[in-house]
Design a protein around this motif. Structure first.
Motif, PDB file in Angstrom:
ATOM      1  N   PRO A  67       0.809  -1.226   0.000  1.00  0.00           N
ATOM      2  CA  PRO A  67       0.000   0.000   0.000  1.00  0.00           C
ATOM      3  C   PRO A  67       0.844   1.278   0.000  1.00  0.00           C
ATOM      4  O   PRO A  67       0.397   2.299  -0.530  1.00  0.00           O
ATOM      5  CB  PRO A  67      -0.821  -0.112   1.281  1.00  0.00           C
ATOM      6  N   ILE A  68       2.039   1.237   0.568  1.00  0.00           N
ATOM      7  CA  ILE A  68       2.867   2.453   0.623  1.00  0.00           C
ATOM      8  C   ILE A  68       4.083   2.350  -0.292  1.00  0.00           C
ATOM      9  O   ILE A  68       4.407   3.270  -1.021  1.00  0.00           O
ATOM     10  CB  ILE A  68       3.341   2.718   2.069  1.00  0.00           C
ATOM     11  N   ARG A  69       4.727   1.184  -0.287  1.00  0.00           N
ATOM     12  CA  ARG A  69       5.967   1.058  -1.058  1.00  0.00           C
ATOM     13  C   ARG A  69       5.747   0.753  -2.523  1.00  0.00           C
ATOM     14  O   ARG A  69       6.696   0.739  -3.306  1.00  0.00           O
ATOM     15  CB  ARG A  69       6.838  -0.051  -0.460  1.00  0.00           C
ATOM     16  N   GLY A  70       4.518   0.450  -2.890  1.00  0.00           N
ATOM     17  CA  GLY A  70       4.256   0.122  -4.287  1.00  0.00           C
ATOM     18  C   GLY A  70       4.580  -1.330  -4.591  1.00  0.00           C
ATOM     19  O   GLY A  70       4.583  -2.176  -3.698  1.00  0.00           O
ATOM     20  N   LEU A  71       4.872  -1.596  -5.849  1.00  0.00           N
ATOM     21  CA  LEU A  71       5.084  -2.973  -6.288  1.00  0.00           C
ATOM     22  C   LEU A  71       6.445  -3.488  -5.802  1.00  0.00           C
ATOM     23  O   LEU A  71       7.474  -2.897  -6.096  1.00  0.00           O
ATOM     24  CB  LEU A  71       5.017  -3.020  -7.814  1.00  0.00           C
ATOM     25  N   ILE A  72       6.415  -4.596  -5.075  1.00  0.00           N
ATOM     26  CA  ILE A  72       7.659  -5.184  -4.565  1.00  0.00           C
ATOM     27  C   ILE A  72       7.928  -6.484  -5.318  1.00  0.00           C
ATOM     28  O   ILE A  72       7.055  -7.352  -5.404  1.00  0.00           O
ATOM     29  CB  ILE A  72       7.555  -5.455  -3.047  1.00  0.00           C
ATOM     30  N   PRO A  73       9.131  -6.628  -5.893  1.00  0.00           N
ATOM     31  CA  PRO A  73       9.427  -7.835  -6.681  1.00  0.00           C
ATOM     32  C   PRO A  73       9.699  -9.057  -5.792  1.00  0.00           C
ATOM     33  O   PRO A  73      10.105  -8.908  -4.632  1.00  0.00           O
ATOM     34  CB  PRO A  73      10.675  -7.446  -7.476  1.00  0.00           C
ATOM     35  N   PRO A  74       9.497 -10.259  -6.337  1.00  0.00           N
ATOM     36  CA  PRO A  74       9.719 -11.476  -5.554  1.00  0.00           C
ATOM     37  C   PRO A  74      11.160 -11.612  -5.051  1.00  0.00           C
ATOM     38  O   PRO A  74      11.383 -12.220  -4.002  1.00  0.00           O
ATOM     39  CB  PRO A  74       9.359 -12.607  -6.511  1.00  0.00           C
ATOM     40  N   SER A  75      12.110 -11.032  -5.779  1.00  0.00           N
ATOM     41  CA  SER A  75      13.506 -11.128  -5.321  1.00  0.00           C
ATOM     42  C   SER A  75      13.688 -10.459  -3.958  1.00  0.00           C
ATOM     43  O   SER A  75      14.613 -10.772  -3.227  1.00  0.00           O
ATOM     44  CB  SER A  75      14.451 -10.488  -6.349  1.00  0.00           C
ATOM     45  N   VAL A  76      12.779  -9.555  -3.597  1.00  0.00           N
ATOM     46  CA  VAL A  76      12.854  -8.891  -2.294  1.00  0.00           C
ATOM     47  C   VAL A  76      12.054  -9.646  -1.227  1.00  0.00           C
ATOM     48  O   VAL A  76      12.550  -9.899  -0.128  1.00  0.00           O
ATOM     49  CB  VAL A  76      12.348  -7.425  -2.386  1.00  0.00           C
ATOM     50  N   PHE A  77      10.810 -10.039  -1.559  1.00  0.00           N
ATOM     51  CA  PHE A  77       9.979 -10.589  -0.476  1.00  0.00           C
ATOM     52  C   PHE A  77      10.027 -12.111  -0.342  1.00  0.00           C
ATOM     53  O   PHE A  77       9.769 -12.633   0.740  1.00  0.00           O
ATOM     54  CB  PHE A  77       8.537 -10.072  -0.546  1.00  0.00           C
ATOM     55  N   ILE A  78      10.392 -12.831  -1.411  1.00  0.00           N
ATOM     56  CA  ILE A  78      10.480 -14.304  -1.277  1.00  0.00           C
ATOM     57  C   ILE A  78      11.551 -14.701  -0.249  1.00  0.00           C
ATOM     58  O   ILE A  78      11.289 -15.551   0.621  1.00  0.00           O
ATOM     59  CB  ILE A  78      10.700 -15.009  -2.638  1.00  0.00           C
ATOM     60  N   PRO A  79      12.745 -14.093  -0.292  1.00  0.00           N
ATOM     61  CA  PRO A  79      13.743 -14.459   0.739  1.00  0.00           C
ATOM     62  C   PRO A  79      13.246 -14.189   2.161  1.00  0.00           C
ATOM     63  O   PRO A  79      13.508 -14.992   3.072  1.00  0.00           O
ATOM     64  CB  PRO A  79      14.945 -13.570   0.403  1.00  0.00           C
ATOM     65  N   ILE A  80      12.503 -13.104   2.352  1.00  0.00           N
ATOM     66  CA  ILE A  80      11.951 -12.813   3.686  1.00  0.00           C
ATOM     67  C   ILE A  80      10.935 -13.891   4.059  1.00  0.00           C
ATOM     68  O   ILE A  80      10.926 -14.400   5.183  1.00  0.00           O
ATOM     69  CB  ILE A  80      11.291 -11.410   3.721  1.00  0.00           C
ATOM     70  N   ALA A  81      10.099 -14.250   3.100  1.00  0.00           N
ATOM     71  CA  ALA A  81       9.091 -15.289   3.352  1.00  0.00           C
ATOM     72  C   ALA A  81       9.753 -16.622   3.681  1.00  0.00           C
ATOM     73  O   ALA A  81       9.277 -17.369   4.540  1.00  0.00           O
ATOM     74  CB  ALA A  81       8.176 -15.424   2.134  1.00  0.00           C
ATOM     75  N   GLU A  82      10.883 -16.894   3.010  1.00  0.00           N
ATOM     76  CA  GLU A  82      11.579 -18.161   3.256  1.00  0.00           C
ATOM     77  C   GLU A  82      12.176 -18.194   4.665  1.00  0.00           C
ATOM     78  O   GLU A  82      12.089 -19.195   5.359  1.00  0.00           O
ATOM     79  CB  GLU A  82      12.671 -18.378   2.203  1.00  0.00           C
ATOM     80  N   GLU A  83      12.754 -17.079   5.056  1.00  0.00           N
ATOM     81  CA  GLU A  83      13.400 -17.037   6.372  1.00  0.00           C
ATOM     82  C   GLU A  83      12.403 -17.100   7.516  1.00  0.00           C
ATOM     83  O   GLU A  83      12.701 -17.605   8.586  1.00  0.00           O
ATOM     84  CB  GLU A  83      14.234 -15.758   6.507  1.00  0.00           C
ATOM     85  N   THR A  84      11.213 -16.553   7.297  1.00  0.00           N
ATOM     86  CA  THR A  84      10.246 -16.460   8.385  1.00  0.00           C
ATOM     87  C   THR A  84       9.253 -17.611   8.385  1.00  0.00           C
ATOM     88  O   THR A  84       8.433 -17.720   9.296  1.00  0.00           O
ATOM     89  CB  THR A  84       9.435 -15.156   8.266  1.00  0.00           C
ATOM     90  N   GLY A  85       9.283 -18.441   7.345  1.00  0.00           N
ATOM     91  CA  GLY A  85       8.340 -19.544   7.270  1.00  0.00           C
ATOM     92  C   GLY A  85       7.019 -19.150   6.616  1.00  0.00           C
ATOM     93  O   GLY A  85       6.164 -19.991   6.356  1.00  0.00           O
TER      94      GLY A  85
END
Ligand code: C2E
Ligand code: MG
Ligand code: MG
Ligand code: MG
Length: 280
Positions: A67-85
């Motif tokens: 909602p604030i940062r706009g479109l975030i690519p998978p290269s940014v959020f997939i690693p976070i999702a992987e680390e956090t489960g």
């Protein structure tokens, strides 16, 4: 990294690290609510069968409209999702969404979804896939799972057994980004992949670097000998497409053929040009 050369330097870099760590935590918290907030969506990029000249399917690629940062690519959020489960939840959402989309598209069309190694940590992924296919009333052979070589040598020992169970179901499995991992051709013997996807870095350089061309040609020949499909990723120019046609590559994917698009745009295309997908 900060060189411990002076107090000023250390201070500067620590502040910087703090900021990026804070940033990451904030993103992680946002990602936790992103599914419910309906901020995630899939875009679909076509596969073109070179010989038949028709679209055979699409790869589903995950996007996050923050909602604030706009479109975030998978290269940014997939690693976070992987680390956090969180990847387990995201992965299930992707599977269900892809199956629902498949149910609205012609039977000849497949959808490939990307998998992270961590997802093989959770055996319930199998049940999720079975259920998603059943709920959407979609034949398993229309769903493809893309995995990378590095997943096969990772610490997730259950990957091969889950993959074999998927294959028993009729789901197909593609080896993504081929050539970039610690490739061992042994994997091609151990697991019945349906398809190899040649990484885009080889396609990008194959017309200017003879060693790249040699690799591309060899992988295509290898796939043919193994009687599995081969896809070239990242095809951007007509010259690249011509070369891949000459070397008998089965399928191509890339900006030349089509950018990733919304399901709605693709449904429109499939309705407008049904012959391009229906023609044998
Ligand atoms: P990938 O599976 O290898 O996907 C191909 C990437 O190359 C995509 O980037 C696609 O948009 C891009 N691409 C396609 N054609 C061209 C081209 O002609 N030129 C260039 N330069 N690039 C092209 P994207 O969508 O940013 O995805 C990046 C990676 O994120 C994917 O690589 C995949 O590993 C991962 N990913 C995407 N969606 C998911 C998902 O749902 N789950 C998981 N676990 N990973 C995902
Ligand atoms: Mg992929
Ligand atoms: Mg790839
Ligand atoms: Mg990749």
């Amino acid at each position: 990294r900060a060189k411990k050369s002076g107090p000023g330097t250390i201070c500067f870099f620590e502040a910087d690290d703090d900021k990026s760590a804070r940033d990451r935590r904030a993103l992680q918290q946002d990602l936790e609510r992103a599914i419910e907030a309906d901020e995630l969506f899939l875009v679909y990029q076509p596969f073109l069968d070179i010989r038949k000249g028709r679209i055979t399917g699409f790869e589903a690629l995950l996007r996050w409209q923050h909602p604030i940062r706009g479109l975030i690519p998978p290269s940014v959020f997939i690693p976070i999702a992987e680390e956090t489960g969180l990847i387990h939840q995201l992965g299930e959402w992707v599977i269900r969404r892809a199956c629902a989309t498949l149910s609205r598209w012609p039977d000849q069309i497949r959808i490939a979804v990307n998998f992270s190694a961590v997802q093989f940590h959770n055996v319930s992924i199998l049940q999720t896939i079975v259920q998603a296919l059943a709920d959407a009333n979609v034949s398993p052979h229309r769903l493809e799972i893309e995995i990378t070589e590095s997943m096969l040598i990772s610490k997730y020992g259950s990957a091969p057994s889950i993959l074999n169970a998927l294959l028993d179901l009729g789901v197909t499995v593609a080896l993504d980004d081929f050539g970039t991992g610690f490739s061992s051709l042994t994997y091609l013997r151990k697991l019945p992949f349906s398809r190899i996807k040649i990484d885009q870095s080889f396609i990008r350089d194959m017309l200017t670097q003879p060693d790249c061309a040699a690799i591309v040609k060899s992988v295509i020949a290898l796939a043919q000998d193994l009687q599995i499909g081969v896809v070239a990723e990242g095809v951007e120019t007509a010259d690249q497409l011509d070369y891949l046609r000459q070397t008998s590559c089965d399928e191509v994917q890339g900006y030349l053929i089509g950018r990733p698009m919304s399901a709605r745009e693709i449904s429109g295309l499939l309705d407008a040009r049904p012959q391009s997908v229906h023609a044998a």
